[in-house]
Design a protein around this motif. Structure first.
Motif, mmCIF file in Angstrom:
data_model
loop_
_atom_site.group_PDB
_atom_site.id
_atom_site.type_symbol
_atom_site.label_atom_id
_atom_site.label_comp_id
_atom_site.label_asym_id
_atom_site.label_seq_id
_atom_site.Cartn_x
_atom_site.Cartn_y
_atom_site.Cartn_z
ATOM 1 N N LEU A 36 0.674 -1.192 -0.086
ATOM 2 C CA LEU A 36 -0.192 -0.246 0.116
ATOM 3 C C LEU A 36 0.796 1.085 0.055
ATOM 4 O O LEU A 36 0.268 2.289 -0.388
ATOM 5 N N HIS A 37 2.105 1.206 0.609
ATOM 6 C CA HIS A 37 2.715 2.581 0.766
ATOM 7 C C HIS A 37 3.050 2.891 -0.625
ATOM 8 O O HIS A 37 3.261 4.165 -0.887
ATOM 9 N N LEU A 38 3.351 2.141 -1.836
ATOM 10 C CA LEU A 38 3.570 2.794 -2.942
ATOM 11 C C LEU A 38 2.340 3.480 -3.647
ATOM 12 O O LEU A 38 2.492 4.385 -4.250
ATOM 13 N N ARG A 39 1.248 2.915 -3.450
ATOM 14 C CA ARG A 39 -0.051 3.331 -3.851
ATOM 15 C C ARG A 39 -0.158 4.853 -3.217
ATOM 16 O O ARG A 39 -0.456 5.736 -3.790
ATOM 17 N N TRP A 40 -0.099 5.026 -1.881
ATOM 18 C CA TRP A 40 0.028 6.215 -1.071
ATOM 19 C C TRP A 40 0.899 7.242 -1.587
ATOM 20 O O TRP A 40 0.688 8.392 -1.887
ATOM 21 N N LYS A 41 2.203 6.736 -1.811
ATOM 22 C CA LYS A 41 3.258 7.634 -2.370
ATOM 23 C C LYS A 41 2.995 8.050 -3.882
ATOM 24 O O LYS A 41 3.233 9.248 -4.289
#
Length: 242
Positions: A36-41
């Protein structure tokens, strides 16, 4: 764990911790956030609205995820600068950049968020992803980001928060207090790096309180988006002027 008090001690601890886990940092982020961290970034990079051929600064850049995403927005004629005070993290970022020629618009500088080595108004947009809570003097870092941002430019802050629904909050707290430290210790080899993570999240201001800090630094809030019911928050603010 770092003890309360002593800004120099916290700064040494955090720098040493990130240097120690640099090689496993990306793997751990993928595992612990289920990607999820990449989606949020990606949300953060898009929210910056940095113009094509513009100049963007990514503070606490780590291994460069957000800086690389910003590079696709500024294009080959633009510039993205990633800043971090942990040399080993930047070493990984530079290795990643060298393997991707289309990331030639990205440069990395070893510097502290509280003393950014850039002139006033140097950047069209500034971002910081999951880094502001690791800064010792948050108010000073926010003032520095305000200083280097041009009038009318945006600051985007992506940071962990607290889930709003009680059940989600309970499950997330259980996960962060048990599984995250256990998995982090095994994969990173650092004895307490991932005990620091949930501790730092619990002590971090809620979105409303953090918005007040942004306003105190001179920014005008545009919006705050809660991600995954509040596990993370995306703050978008602007430096007044045109």
């Amino acid at each position: 764990m770092v003890r309360e008090g002593g800004s120099a001690e916290k700064r040494r601890y955090v720098r040493g911790m990130f240097n120690a886990i640099a090689r496993r940092y990306d793997l751990l982020n993928h595992i612990l956030s289920a990607g999820l961290h990449l989606r949020w970034k990606r949300f953060a990079a898009a929210a910056s609205q940095v113009p094509r051929d513009g100049r963007a600064l990514d503070v606490c850049s780590g291994t460069g995820d957000l800086a690389f995403l910003l590079s696709s927005h500024v294009g080959p004629e633009g510039l993205v600068v990633g800043v971090d005070f942990a040399p080993e993290m930047l070493r990984i970022a530079q290795e990643r950049a060298s393997l991707r020629p289309h990331f030639r618009a990205v440069q990395f500088v070893c510097a502290d968020a509280e003393q950014l080595p850039f002139r006033d108004g140097s950047f069209d947009a500034v971002t910081i992803g999951f880094g502001i809570r690791n800064v010792v003097a948050v108010d000073q870092a926010l003032r520095e980001m305000f200083r280097v941002l041009r009038p009318g430019g945006r600051l985007v802050v992506l940071e962990f928060s607290r889930p709003v629904p009680r059940l989600v909050r309970f499950l997330y707290n259980l996960y962060s207090a048990t599984l995250i430290p256990w998995i982090g210790r095994i994969l990173s080899g650092h004895p307490d790096a991932y005990r620091y993570l949930p501790t730092s999240i619990r002590s971090w201001p809620d979105p409303v309180a953090f918005t007040h800090l942004l306003e105190a630094a001179g920014f005008q809030p545009l919006n705050c988006r809660l991600l995954c019911t509040g596990i993370a928050a995306l703050h978008v603010v602007v430096k007044p002027g045109s």
